[in-house]
Design a protein around this motif. Structure first.
Motif, PDB file in Angstrom:
ATOM      1  N   PRO A   1       8.121  10.016   6.785  1.00 18.01           N
ATOM      2  CA  PRO A   1       8.007   9.195   6.469  1.00 18.01           C
ATOM      3  C   PRO A   1       9.372   8.761   6.091  1.00 18.01           C
ATOM      4  O   PRO A   1       9.923   7.684   5.562  1.00 18.01           O
ATOM      5  CB  PRO A   1       8.636  11.359   5.986  1.00 18.01           C
ATOM      6  CG  PRO A   1       7.619  12.298   5.997  1.00 18.01           C
ATOM      7  CD  PRO A   1       7.667  11.545   7.595  1.00 18.01           C
ATOM      8  N   SER A   2      10.219   8.787   7.784  1.00 19.40           N
ATOM      9  CA  SER A   2      11.055   7.953   7.793  1.00 19.40           C
ATOM     10  C   SER A   2      10.754   6.592   7.988  1.00 19.40           C
ATOM     11  O   SER A   2      11.506   5.355   7.884  1.00 19.40           O
ATOM     12  CB  SER A   2      11.874   8.108   9.619  1.00 19.40           C
ATOM     13  OG  SER A   2      11.134   7.887  10.498  1.00 19.40           O
TER      14      SER A   2
ATOM     15  N   ARG B   1       1.136  -0.755  -0.065  1.00 18.74           N
ATOM     16  CA  ARG B   1       0.134  -0.038  -0.111  1.00 18.74           C
ATOM     17  C   ARG B   1       0.647   1.168  -0.247  1.00 18.74           C
ATOM     18  O   ARG B   1       0.611   1.658  -0.837  1.00 18.74           O
ATOM     19  CB  ARG B   1      -1.246   0.109   1.202  1.00 18.74           C
ATOM     20  CG  ARG B   1      -1.935   1.030   1.004  1.00 18.74           C
ATOM     21  CD  ARG B   1      -2.093   0.996   2.533  1.00 18.74           C
ATOM     22  NE  ARG B   1      -2.882   0.922   3.547  1.00 18.74           N
ATOM     23  CZ  ARG B   1      -2.342   1.817   4.199  1.00 18.74           C
ATOM     24  NH1 ARG B   1      -3.088   2.966   3.650  1.00 18.74           N
ATOM     25  NH2 ARG B   1      -2.081   2.243   6.046  1.00 18.74           N
ATOM     26  N   THR B   2       2.132   1.736   0.631  1.00 16.12           N
ATOM     27  CA  THR B   2       2.814   2.615   0.601  1.00 16.12           C
ATOM     28  C   THR B   2       4.091   2.727  -0.582  1.00 16.12           C
ATOM     29  O   THR B   2       3.958   3.531  -1.012  1.00 16.12           O
ATOM     30  CB  THR B   2       4.149   1.995   1.543  1.00 16.12           C
ATOM     31  OG1 THR B   2       3.364   2.003   3.082  1.00 16.12           O
ATOM     32  CG2 THR B   2       4.782   3.761   1.803  1.00 16.12           C
TER      33      THR B   2
ATOM     34  N   GLY C   1       4.457   9.711  -6.376  1.00 10.47           N
ATOM     35  CA  GLY C   1       5.700  10.680  -6.511  1.00 10.47           C
ATOM     36  C   GLY C   1       6.751  11.638  -6.370  1.00 10.47           C
ATOM     37  O   GLY C   1       7.730  12.018  -5.784  1.00 10.47           O
ATOM     38  N   SER C   2       6.272  11.065  -4.728  1.00  4.95           N
ATOM     39  CA  SER C   2       7.092  11.873  -3.738  1.00  4.95           C
ATOM     40  C   SER C   2       6.977  10.946  -2.562  1.00  4.95           C
ATOM     41  O   SER C   2       5.838  10.235  -1.897  1.00  4.95           O
ATOM     42  CB  SER C   2       6.423  12.604  -3.178  1.00  4.95           C
ATOM     43  OG  SER C   2       6.696  13.201  -1.630  1.00  4.95           O
ATOM     44  N   PHE C   3       8.059  10.329  -1.336  1.00  7.13           N
ATOM     45  CA  PHE C   3       7.786  10.139   0.035  1.00  7.13           C
ATOM     46  C   PHE C   3       6.994  10.422   1.153  1.00  7.13           C
ATOM     47  O   PHE C   3       6.046  10.270   1.466  1.00  7.13           O
ATOM     48  CB  PHE C   3       9.684   9.453   0.391  1.00  7.13           C
ATOM     49  CG  PHE C   3       9.922   8.535  -0.128  1.00  7.13           C
ATOM     50  CD1 PHE C   3      10.279   7.076   0.510  1.00  7.13           C
ATOM     51  CD2 PHE C   3       9.994   9.051  -1.854  1.00  7.13           C
ATOM     52  CE1 PHE C   3      11.019   6.395   0.075  1.00  7.13           C
ATOM     53  CE2 PHE C   3      10.476   7.438  -2.184  1.00  7.13           C
ATOM     54  CZ  PHE C   3      10.671   6.086  -1.051  1.00  7.13           C
ATOM     55  N   THR C   4       7.197  11.725   1.387  1.00  6.93           N
ATOM     56  CA  THR C   4       6.571  12.638   2.386  1.00  6.93           C
ATOM     57  C   THR C   4       5.164  12.281   1.433  1.00  6.93           C
ATOM     58  O   THR C   4       3.955  13.021   2.762  1.00  6.93           O
ATOM     59  CB  THR C   4       7.047  14.840   1.734  1.00  6.93           C
ATOM     60  OG1 THR C   4       8.522  14.360   1.842  1.00  6.93           O
ATOM     61  CG2 THR C   4       6.469  14.948   2.955  1.00  6.93           C
ATOM     62  N   ALA C   5       4.276  12.634   0.737  1.00  3.97           N
ATOM     63  CA  ALA C   5       3.381  12.455   0.100  1.00  3.97           C
ATOM     64  C   ALA C   5       2.721  11.298   0.562  1.00  3.97           C
ATOM     65  O   ALA C   5       1.665  11.925   0.397  1.00  3.97           O
ATOM     66  CB  ALA C   5       2.589  12.966  -1.675  1.00  3.97           C
ATOM     67  N   ALA C   6       3.193  10.845  -0.093  1.00  2.00           N
ATOM     68  CA  ALA C   6       2.491   9.173   0.828  1.00  2.00           C
ATOM     69  C   ALA C   6       2.952   9.286   1.798  1.00  2.00           C
ATOM     70  O   ALA C   6       1.725   7.952   2.425  1.00  2.00           O
ATOM     71  CB  ALA C   6       4.141   8.021  -0.447  1.00  2.00           C
ATOM     72  N   ALA C   7       3.801   9.385   2.833  1.00  2.00           N
ATOM     73  CA  ALA C   7       3.455   9.344   3.883  1.00  2.00           C
ATOM     74  C   ALA C   7       2.366   9.697   4.513  1.00  2.00           C
ATOM     75  O   ALA C   7       1.438   8.919   5.308  1.00  2.00           O
ATOM     76  CB  ALA C   7       4.728   9.792   4.591  1.00  2.00           C
ATOM     77  N   SER C   8       1.627  11.018   4.433  1.00  2.00           N
ATOM     78  CA  SER C   8       0.146  11.530   4.221  1.00  2.00           C
ATOM     79  C   SER C   8      -0.756  10.638   4.514  1.00  2.00           C
ATOM     80  O   SER C   8      -1.661  10.911   4.735  1.00  2.00           O
ATOM     81  CB  SER C   8       0.632  13.088   3.890  1.00  2.00           C
ATOM     82  OG  SER C   8      -0.787  13.008   4.298  1.00  2.00           O
ATOM     83  N   THR C   9      -0.485  10.536   2.818  1.00  4.61           N
ATOM     84  CA  THR C   9      -1.890   9.217   2.404  1.00  4.61           C
ATOM     85  C   THR C   9      -1.472   7.788   3.363  1.00  4.61           C
ATOM     86  O   THR C   9      -2.871   7.678   3.195  1.00  4.61           O
ATOM     87  CB  THR C   9      -0.701   8.640   1.425  1.00  4.61           C
ATOM     88  OG1 THR C   9      -0.797   9.916   0.038  1.00  4.61           O
ATOM     89  CG2 THR C   9      -2.589   7.805   0.510  1.00  4.61           C
ATOM     90  N   VAL C  10      -0.399   7.540   3.490  1.00  2.91           N
ATOM     91  CA  VAL C  10      -0.779   6.395   4.548  1.00  2.91           C
ATOM     92  C   VAL C  10      -1.199   6.343   5.775  1.00  2.91           C
ATOM     93  O   VAL C  10      -0.936   5.122   6.788  1.00  2.91           O
ATOM     94  CB  VAL C  10       0.175   5.692   4.337  1.00  2.91           C
ATOM     95  CG1 VAL C  10      -0.254   4.656   2.156  1.00  2.91           C
ATOM     96  CG2 VAL C  10       1.756   5.164   4.456  1.00  2.91           C
ATOM     97  N   PHE C  11      -0.832   7.412   6.339  1.00  4.54           N
ATOM     98  CA  PHE C  11      -0.711   7.644   7.443  1.00  4.54           C
ATOM     99  C   PHE C  11       0.385   7.034   8.639  1.00  4.54           C
ATOM    100  O   PHE C  11       0.521   6.804   9.314  1.00  4.54           O
ATOM    101  CB  PHE C  11      -1.774   6.767   8.683  1.00  4.54           C
ATOM    102  CG  PHE C  11      -2.885   8.330   8.344  1.00  4.54           C
ATOM    103  CD1 PHE C  11      -3.093   9.259   7.625  1.00  4.54           C
ATOM    104  CD2 PHE C  11      -4.553   7.662   7.956  1.00  4.54           C
ATOM    105  CE1 PHE C  11      -4.308  10.387   7.554  1.00  4.54           C
ATOM    106  CE2 PHE C  11      -5.913   8.013   7.165  1.00  4.54           C
ATOM    107  CZ  PHE C  11      -5.184   9.139   7.161  1.00  4.54           C
ATOM    108  N   ARG C  12       1.870   7.363   7.869  1.00  2.00           N
ATOM    109  CA  ARG C  12       2.884   7.279   8.397  1.00  2.00           C
ATOM    110  C   ARG C  12       3.473   8.127   8.262  1.00  2.00           C
ATOM    111  O   ARG C  12       3.519   9.312   7.600  1.00  2.00           O
ATOM    112  CB  ARG C  12       3.643   6.123   8.112  1.00  2.00           C
ATOM    113  CG  ARG C  12       2.939   4.837   7.852  1.00  2.00           C
ATOM    114  CD  ARG C  12       3.536   3.496   7.349  1.00  2.00           C
ATOM    115  NE  ARG C  12       2.839   2.177   7.518  1.00  2.00           N
ATOM    116  CZ  ARG C  12       3.076   1.763   8.800  1.00  2.00           C
ATOM    117  NH1 ARG C  12       4.164   2.248   9.641  1.00  2.00           N
ATOM    118  NH2 ARG C  12       2.637   0.294   9.182  1.00  2.00           N
TER     119      ARG C  12
END
Length: 301
Positions: free
Chosen positions: A40-41, A18-19, A27-38
Motif C-alpha cells: 500500500p505504501s 496500471r496502479t 475504490g481502495s488503495f489497499t485492494a489495488a495494492a493486492s491487485t498490482v502486487f505492491r
C-alpha cells in the motif's frame, strides 16, 4: 530573433497508470495494492508522483473512501486506452506465434485465492493460449502428472516433501484459526477441522497437539477451504490455515490461547518434462507471479 524553446512533455509510466486504474476500479488503495502486487505504501507513492507530474489531484480521499476527481475521470479514459494499446503492441512481438492448450492442476486453496489472478494476467499476455484447469487434492494432481494428464500442477506440501522434479514457489506460516469471540479452542477434547492424512496443513498441527499432550478430536472434515471456513465461522472447530487466509472474518489463535505452533507449508509446482512453448510460457508466468508475491508479502488476490 530567438527560437522558442521546446520543453519536453513528461512521459506517463504505464506501471503507474496500471496502479491508477486498479485504484479507480477497486475504490481502495489497499485492494489495488493486492491487485498490482505492491505494498500500500508503494501504491501511495506512485499516485503521489503521478499527481505531482500532472500538477493536480486525481483522487479525492477521506477516511472511508477514494473517488476520482474530475481530472482523474478524464485521465482514466486515457489510461485505459494506453494500457490497452501497450498490451496490443507487446502481443504482436512477444507472443504472436505461441498458441495451444495448457492443462493446469491446482489444489482448492490455491485455486480459490491465487489462480484467478494468475490466469487473468496470463490471458492478457498470451491471448492465444487456452488454459484447462483441474481442481483436486495435491496427491491426485501428482498422480495426474505422472499419467501425463496435466502439463503443470500446483500443489501444497511440506517444504521437505516436494515431489521429485518439483520446485517450491512459496513457503508460508500456518496458524490456528478460530471464530471471533468463539469458544471452540477452549473445549476439550479440542474440536479440530482438517482433511485426511497427507494434507500439508494437517501434519504440523497434529504433531504440535501430540507434543503438548492436548486431547483433540476431528470434529469436521472437508477437502475444500470453503468448508473449513464454514466450520470455523460456526465455532464448531478450530483449524490450521495459512496466515494469509485468516482475513478479517476469523482470528488467529496461538500460545496465549493454549494452542501450539503449527509450522509452515509450501506451494510447489511440477512442470512436465520436455514441455512445449505454451507450457513453458505458463510456467514462467506462474513463477514470476509467485516471486512478486514473495517480494511484496501480499498473498491475497
Amino acid at each position: 530573433m530567438n527560437a522558442p524553446l521546446n520543453h519536453p512533455v513528461p512521459l506517463l509510466e504505464l506501471d503507474v497508470l496500471r496502479t491508477f486504474v486498479a485504484i479507480a476500479d477497486t475504490g481502495s488503495f489497499t485492494a489495488a495494492a493486492s491487485t498490482v502486487f505492491r505494498t500500500p505504501s508503494a501504491v501511495s507513492m506512485q499516485i503521489k508522483k503521478l499527481e505531482e507530474l500532472l500538477g493536480r489531484p486525481v483522487f479525492a480521499r477521506d477516511a472511508r473512501s477514494v473517488s476520482l476527481t474530475s481530472d482523474g475521470t478524464i485521465l482514466l479514459g486515457y489510461a485505459r486506452r494506453l494500457l490497452s494499446l501497450n498490451r496490443e503492441a507487446v502481443s504482436k512481438f512477444v507472443s504472436p506465434d505461441i498458441s495451444g492448450v495448457v492443462r493446469v492442476g491446482s489444489p482448492d486453496d490455491v485455486g480459490e485465492r491465487l489462480l484467478p489472478s494468475v490466469l487473468c494476467r496470463f490471458s492478457k499476455t498470451h491471448p492465444a493460449i487456452a488454459v484447462d484447469v483441474v481442481i483436486d487434492q495435491s496427491t491426485n494432481l501428482v498422480k495426474r502428472m505422472e499419467e501425463r494428464r496435466l502439463d503443470i500442477t500446483l500443489l501444497t506440501c511440506l517444504a521437505d516433501k516436494i515431489p521429485q522434479g518439483g520446485e517450491v514457489l512459496l513457503t508460508e506460516q500456518l496458524v490456528w484459526a478460530g471464530a471471533k469471540g468463539g469458544t471452540a479452542h477452549m473445549r476439550r477434547p479440542l474440536p479440530v477441522s482438517m482433511w485426511e492424512e497427507g494434507c500439508a496443513w494437517r501434519a504440523g498441527s497434529v504433531e504440535g497437539l501430540n507434543a503438548r499432550g492436548i486431547d483433540y478430536r476431528i470434529a469436521y472434515m472437508s477437502a475444500h477451504t470453503a468448508g473449513q471456513r464454514a466450520a470455523i465461522l460456526s465455532d464448531l472447530a478450530v483449524a490450521p490455515l495459512p496466515r494469509s487466509f485468516v482475513g478479517d472474518e476469523l482470528v488467529t489463535l496461538g500460545e496465549d490461547d493454549g494452542l501450539p505452533p503449527v509450522g509452515t507449508y509450501s506451494i510447489g509446482m511440477i512442470v512436465a518434462p520436455n514441455a512445449e512453448s505454451p507450457v513453458q510460457a505458463a510456467a514462467d508466468h506462474i513463477r514470476a507471479t509467485f516471486e512478486t508475491l514473495t517480494q511484496t508479502g501480499t498473498f491475497d488476490t
